[in-house]
Design an enzyme around this catalytic site. Structure first.
Site, mmCIF file in Angstrom:
data_model
loop_
_atom_site.group_PDB
_atom_site.id
_atom_site.type_symbol
_atom_site.label_atom_id
_atom_site.label_comp_id
_atom_site.label_asym_id
_atom_site.label_seq_id
_atom_site.Cartn_x
_atom_site.Cartn_y
_atom_site.Cartn_z
ATOM 1 C CG HIS A 128 61.251 60.890 32.205
ATOM 2 N ND1 HIS A 128 61.565 61.347 32.172
ATOM 3 C CD2 HIS A 128 59.815 60.426 33.330
ATOM 4 C CE1 HIS A 128 60.921 62.434 33.557
ATOM 5 N NE2 HIS A 128 59.963 61.654 34.108
ATOM 6 C CD GLU A 193 67.171 55.614 34.459
ATOM 7 O OE1 GLU A 193 66.417 56.646 34.057
ATOM 8 O OE2 GLU A 193 68.620 56.195 33.953
HETATM 9 C C1 GRF Z 1 68.906 59.100 33.934
HETATM 10 O O1 GRF Z 1 67.938 58.352 35.689
HETATM 11 C C2 GRF Z 1 67.406 58.982 33.178
HETATM 12 O O2 GRF Z 1 66.610 58.515 33.608
HETATM 13 C C3 GRF Z 1 67.939 60.788 33.260
HETATM 14 O O3 GRF Z 1 69.105 60.838 34.136
HETATM 15 C C4 GRF Z 1 69.504 60.074 33.782
HETATM 16 C C5 GRF Z 1 70.694 60.736 33.769
HETATM 17 O O4 GRF Z 1 71.382 60.053 34.533
HETATM 18 N N1 GRF Z 1 67.275 61.685 31.972
HETATM 19 P P1 GRF Z 1 73.424 59.386 34.212
HETATM 20 O O5 GRF Z 1 73.730 61.091 33.511
HETATM 21 O O6 GRF Z 1 73.198 58.702 32.431
HETATM 22 O O7 GRF Z 1 74.283 58.551 34.633
#
Ligand code: GRF
Length: 228
Positions: A128, A193
């Site tokens: 998240h 992330e």
């Molecule tokens: C990410 O920012 C994640 O935190 C959120 O949705 C986004 C997904 O991005 N849950 P991706 O599809 O992995 O590029």
């Protein structure tokens, strides 16, 4: 002879190498790509055994196909914001058929309900884009900017029946800069992330994670050379 590692840890937590990941996403799949890259360079002891999307033309499916990973579009209609009913059953069957150890939500834009939570108890994780419990729900980077916080970040957590509310595995902070727009802040959070998600999944693969109520404990790293 070393005894085989049990596939599951206490509380049903996965503990398996390579960890068999089933990724669910609705969008770009940059986190899925980061996970695949980490596996390739040996930083994550896992394999992605399937990618599932509720969006027929989601780039995440194309990414998977290009890398020879089984990619499935599963229609989750008539529901718009949750995974329930026949769509949920199809997802569960697909993940079970691929013998998935851990379900990795990566930009999956639906709330998972009891069927999935029961089928994969303590084995569903999500990333998240905020420091939970601040800013659950949609567009958290925008919520953070609107609120005026000076630090935001990202959180990897187990999924339970609350909204972005399950026990927290890992977090990384990201500064909010004076001239940030929603786009620049989201991009800076996503960079973190891409490092954090594979790292937390590797902890699971090595059986380092244990769960006591809301508290997730991470054991020190094993001697990986000796454990191979
Ligand atoms: C990410 O920012 C994640 O935190 C959120 O949705 C986004 C997904 O991005 N849950 P991706 O599809 O992995 O590029």
């Amino acid at each position: 002879m070393t005894p085989p590692i049990p596939a599951k840890h206490e509380n049903g937590l996965p503990r398996h190498r390579p960890l068999r990941l089933g990724i669910l996403g609705s969008g770009q799949g940059s986190n899925a790509q980061a996970i695949l890259d980490a596996i390739r360079r040996g930083a994550l002891q896992a394999e992605v055994v399937c990618v599932v999307s509720d969006v027929a033309d989601a780039p995440i499916l194309e990414r998977a196909r290009c890398q020879d990973i089984p990619a499935h579009f599963i229609d989750a209609a008539p529901f718009k914001t949750k995974l329930d009913g026949a769509g949920e059953q199809r997802v569960i069957q697909t993940l079970r058929a691929a013998a998935v150890d851990v379900v990795v939500l990566a930009g999956f834009m639906r709330i998972v309900k009891t069927g999935m939570l029961t089928a994969f108890a303590n084995r569903i994780v999500n990333i998240h884009p905020s420091l939970l419990p601040a800013f659950p729900g949609m567009a958290s980077w925008k919520q953070a900017l609107d609120y005026g916080v000076k630090v935001s970040g990202c959180t990897v957590h187990f999924v339970d029946d609350g909204m972005d509310a399950g026990p927290i595995l890992a977090q990384r902070a990201v500064p909010v800069l004076e001239n940030d727009t929603p786009e620049t802040l989201h991009a800076r959070i996503q960079e973190q992330e891409h490092g954090l998600y594979p790292e937390a999944l590797d902890w699971l693969a090595w059986g380092r994670v244990s769960l006591r109520g809301r508290h997730v404990h991470i054991a020190p790293p094993p001697d990986k050379e000796a454990a191979q």
